[in-house]
Enzyme design. Structure first.
Site, PDB file in Angstrom:
ATOM      1  N   GLY B  44      53.950  49.860  35.377  1.00 47.71           N
ATOM      2  CA  GLY B  44      53.107  49.131  36.330  1.00 47.71           C
ATOM      3  C   GLY B  44      51.842  48.677  35.626  1.00 47.71           C
ATOM      4  O   GLY B  44      51.799  48.577  34.399  1.00 47.71           O
ATOM      5  N   ALA B  46      48.968  50.142  35.010  1.00 46.04           N
ATOM      6  CA  ALA B  46      48.407  51.075  34.034  1.00 46.04           C
ATOM      7  C   ALA B  46      49.332  51.202  32.827  1.00 46.04           C
ATOM      8  O   ALA B  46      48.889  51.113  31.677  1.00 46.04           O
ATOM      9  CB  ALA B  46      48.166  52.432  34.676  1.00 46.04           C
ATOM     10  N   ARG B 332      39.005  52.294  54.931  1.00 45.81           N
ATOM     11  CA  ARG B 332      40.358  52.487  55.441  1.00 45.81           C
ATOM     12  C   ARG B 332      40.523  53.744  56.276  1.00 45.81           C
ATOM     13  O   ARG B 332      41.167  53.719  57.327  1.00 45.81           O
ATOM     14  CB  ARG B 332      41.324  52.539  54.254  1.00 45.81           C
ATOM     15  CG  ARG B 332      41.371  51.219  53.564  1.00 45.81           C
ATOM     16  CD  ARG B 332      42.271  51.223  52.366  1.00 45.81           C
ATOM     17  NE  ARG B 332      42.433  49.856  51.896  1.00 45.81           N
ATOM     18  CZ  ARG B 332      43.116  49.511  50.818  1.00 45.81           C
ATOM     19  NH1 ARG B 332      43.686  50.433  50.084  1.00 45.81           N
ATOM     20  NH2 ARG B 332      43.222  48.253  50.480  1.00 45.81           N
TER      21      ARG B 332
END
Lengths: 258, 640
Positions: B44, B46, B332
């Site tokens: 991904g 990273a 959030r």
């Protein structure tokens, strides 16, 4: 509120491995909510197969949000099924009706050999990117991001091409098994940007020729554009061809300069 | 075993720490780099950025992904954007402000040094990605556009339509592909990590399973990077991709890497509510929608009229009412709980009354449909495909769902775990987001770790190892790990019970969601800790995996992942039980203010909890790392 579909007849391609021959097998789905996604319907089938001590149907899938490009089914002869601009994972059962017969096959293209059941090997796409689908920009040396203004229409055009999810529907839909839409989208994304100019002609030459090693030739059917879940325009193929033609002169000149 | 958790942050002011570190770090000369092999697990943001950069520096890199191609990694699904302290809008942003917002957003449970570094390198990330050809959104003058995200009062988020994660991952993937083409990286696709190998306390390599053939193989290296993502799929229903799992991190944990703050999980406020019981995953609607969408529910619980027929004065715009200064862009965790309280009070909307409205009619009237379409068109289309309703005409329905996990492998300032030579990057580590991650910060962290942190810190570890031999794959430790892995997978096949891995995954997910989800209580967590071992025992006795272990078998892959989710789930509940406070995504009902907000206990819990595996999932040992706040003052988080 959700409705239920009844008595769906599935004809699914089963193949044990890359070197064995495959066959269609029939399955019945007695009932499924129309809120379910197409892949959730296959999940339900697979749960049933496991409880019957049978092998579940192998298929590629991951994000189920239409962005990772992993899912890859021919549904009633159409890559990703009947809904436009939609990858298989985003197709929902409300697009079907009770009693429908649904034929499910893997991507059909010789460059994408079958691994098992509905799963195919699309690594030829990676080979195309490795040959030139990048801008050489080693980490650490980048100038300030706002140093080079990019006109909005140019940035938008690059983004239109860059939206490609690499699913391979274009190849599966093409009667020639050509990968021109994929390759051209990748090339056009980088070739319209100012940052992509230094390697523009080297890129197009390498990528087109790598593509030709694996895939069929384009004869402008346009099936790819119709199947593309991101509706990438076949205009990118024309742009690729133009750059490829130029590259044959430009790259030779570069070479002769030594 | 006594463990001291040393964060290794350089002495001095936190704002100077990264420069101090870089000035002192040991280097490996260019010609010597090729003598070192580094394994990167996961491709991904990273993993791909780390693998590409390390290879470009000259190290030999082996990269592993269980996908068919590195470009499928779940970073690709991030929609909204990436933060950077560029201050291109001239609206008062700075490195310090991004640092402060991130620490505050994380409810003062993150490590100052790591977060400050993250804010510093954020500006390099944007430069780097633009140079690589990422087509970020632009103004008509050609300069980069920004928008704002939750928990910030400046516009610092860069974006590429609603597909920022896709464009950044493709950028990192293209750099990785270039290194593969040059022969500097060997890529192992459709290959899963099944164990980590240590020799004399150091990480010596990994053991993998080829998903196509079932073959178990060892790989030795000087250093290993885990960039294997988060564990949000422990809830079964989450916004994670189907294959996301905790196995790599968990196997490292079992080999001695401490696992930090597993109870810090993020429930994202804007997902499409569940619509039927066969559902396999939940879909996120980008937080960016909250820039222009207004969250509301009817004031009366029994109001069943369609949204358009409910007059303005009978609507409760919950976030605007409760948090006037941040309004619909409250962080959030806070927004999620506000939605949950509304639904719990019976004011939920939709056929199952399990959502709240996210309404764009004001934005459409103010800006025109074209502008709204330009900003969010693809998200609106996605919503319509899934929910079967057109959000231009009727408000979206949203509800919180598991999205991201702040906890992960404990790492120090160098991103090294408690196993020397084993590093963790991106969502797989715990370090930067404290108890709650702000929107558009995950992409930032993944790329910061991979492009700008690991390439320095790994060199510091490798330099003293120059020309010293390392254990090869013929070392007994590798053979043992191979055998254990073979036995483990054969074991799942041999149970021959009656229930599929998915059945158990759903069940374990339900328990964790009910008792260790958006709201936790002592009683509930204790209940979970009595139910989970019993269910785990049933899993070990009654699992059914059809097929064999020597060819592609997706059911077998899933069995191994569910097994590790069970063990992790028990640890999550223990961590949540022991943390007797509320902070960020960890909300204990016993610890709340009169207004229902999280109530921290800084006296007792201003620390990281890092767990040590002892061989039994319920008997792990808790260690702590004190958090020191020097650059910011501990304060009660307020978004009012």
């Amino acid at each position: 509120m959700s409705n239920h579909l009844k008595n769906l007849k599935l004809k699914i391609w089963r193949q044990d491995g890359p070197n064995t021959s495959g066959r269609f097998e029939d399955y019945i789905i007695d009932e499924i909510s129309d809120e379910a996604s197409f892949l959730e319907m296959l999940d339900v089938l697979n749960e049933r197969l496991i409880s019957d001590n049978k092998l579940p149907v192998v298929f590629d899938h991951d994000c189920r949000e239409g962005i990772c490009g992993t899912c890859s089914l021919m549904i009633n002869g159409q890559a990703h099924g009947p809904e436009r601009r939609t990858a298989t994972c985003q197709l929902h059962m409300r697009k079907f009706k009770s009693g429908d017969e649904i034929v499910i096959e893997p991507w059909r293209a010789s460059a994408f050999p079958i691994i098992k059941d509905l799963m195919v090997d699309r690594s030829a796409f990676d080979r195309i990117i490795e040959s030139g689908g990048f801008i050489t920009a080693p980490t650490g040396g980048a100038p300030d991001a706002n140093l080079i203004p990019i006109p909005k229409p140019v940035a938008d055009a690059a983004m239109d091409s860059a939206e490609c999810i690499g699913c391979g529907a274009c190849v599966a839909a093409c009667p020639n098994g050509a990968a021109n839409l994929f390759t051209a989208a990748k090339i056009n994304h980088l070739n319209v940007l100012p940052q992509g100019q230094a390697e523009r002609y080297k890129r197009v030459e390498a990528m087109v020729e790598t593509m030709d090693e694996y895939f069929g030739s384009c004869t402008n059917h346009g099936e790819c554009e119709a199947a593309c879940p991101k509706e990438i325009s076949i205009d990118v193929i024309a742009l690729m061809n133009k750059d490829y033609r130029k590259s044959k002169v430009k790259n030779r000149k570069e070479l002769s300069r030594g | 075993m006594t463990i001291t958790l040393d964060s290794k942050i350089p002495n001095g002011p936190v704002a100077d720490a990264w420069n101090t570190y870089k000035s002192d770090v040991k280097l490996v000369a260019p010609g010597n780099k090729r003598k070192f092999k580094v394994i990167v697990v996961g491709t991904g943001l990273a993993g791909a950025s780390a693998a590409a950069t390390l290879a470009e520096l000259g190290y030999q890199v082996d990269a592993f992904t269980f996908h068919d191609s590195p470009r499928r990694a779940h970073s690709i699904a991030a929609q909204g954007g990436i933060n950077a302290a560029k201050n291109y809008q001239g609206d008062g942003d700075s490195v310090h402000r991004l640092f402060y917002d991130t620490i505050k957003g994380g409810d003062f449970r993150a490590r100052e040094g790591n977060v400050h570094r993250l804010a510093e390198v954020s500006v390099n990330i944007i430069d780097q990605m633009v140079a690589q050809g990422v087509p970020f959104a632009r103004e008509y003058g050609g300069l980069l556009d920004n928008r704002s995200f939750g928990g910030a009062q400046v516009s610092r988020t860069f974006y590429a339509r609603g597909q920022t994660g896709q464009q950044l991952l493709l950028g990192a993937y293209q750099q990785l592909a270039r290194q593969i083409g040059l022969g500097n990286v060997r890529l192992f696709n459709r290959t899963e990590l099944v164990d980590v190998v240590t020799v004399e306390g150091r990480c010596a390599g990994i053991v993998t399973r080829d998903l196509m053939t079932g073959e178990v193989v060892s790989h030795a290296a000087h250093a290993v990077v885990m960039a294997t993502g988060g564990y949000g799929n422990v809830f079964f229903l989450s916004t994670n991709a189907m294959a996301c799992n905790v196995t790599a991190a968990w196997r490292a944990h079992r080999k001695g890497a401490l696992f930090a703050n597993p109870c810090y999980t993020q429930i994202h406020p804007t997902c499409i509510p569940q619509s039927d019981p066969t559902q396999s995953k939940l879909t996120l609607m980008s937080e960016s929608l909250r820039n222009d969408g207004r969250v509301w529910v009817p004031k009366n619980a029994d109001d069943n009229r369609p949204a358009a027929q409910i007059p303005e004065e009978e609507r409760d715009y919950i976030l605007e009412r409760l948090y006037p200064s941040y309004g619909n862009l409250a962080p959030r965790d806070i927004s999620s709980r506000a939605a949950k309280r509304s639904v719990d009070s019976g004011r939920g909307v939709g056929p199952l009354k399990n959502g709240v409205y996210l309404d764009f009619s004001d934005a459409i009237n103010r800006l025109g449909r074209n502008v709204v379409e330009e900003r969010y068109g693809n998200l609106f289309e996605m919503y319509e495909r899934i929910a079967g309703e057109n959000p231009y005409d009727m408000p979206m329905r949203i509800y919180p769902a598991s999205h991201y996990t702040m906890g992960g492998l404990w790492v120090d300032y160098e991103l090294q775990t408690t196993i020397p030579g084993l590093y963790a990057a991106g969502e797989a580590n715990f370090s930067d987001h404290g108890a709650n991650r702000l929107g558009a910060s995950a992409l930032m962290q993944g790329l910061a770790d991979g492009y700008f942190v690991l390439p320095y810190t790994i060199g510091n570890y490798l330099a003293p190892m120059l020309n010293k031999p390392i254990p090869g794959t013929d070392h007994p430790a590798f053979k043992e790990a191979e055998q254990a892995a073979q036995q483990r997978y054969q074991g799942y096949l041999d149970i021959k019970g009656t229930r599929s891995p998915d059945f158990f995954h759903r069940e374990v997910g339900r328990i964790i969601w009910d008792y260790c989800g958006m709201e936790r209580t002592q009683q509930g967590l204790e209940k979970a800790l009595s139910e989970l071992p019993a269910l785990y025992e049933e899993f070990q006795k009654d699992l059914r995996v059809t097929g064999d272990g020597t060819s592609l078998n997706q059911t077998l892959e899933k069995a191994g992942r569910v097994d590790d989710f069970f063990q992790l789930g028990m640890l999550m509940c223990r961590d949540a039980l022991e943390r007797e406070e509320s902070c960020g995504g960890h909300f204990r009902a016993e610890y709340q203010t009169d207004e229902g907000e999280a109530l921290r206990d800084d006296e007792k819990f201003a620390h990281v909890a890092a767990w040590e595996w002892t061989g039994e999932p319920t008997k792990s040992v808790r260690h702590t790392e004190e958090l020191k706040f020097e650059a910011v003052h501990l304060a009660t988080r307020s978004y009012k």
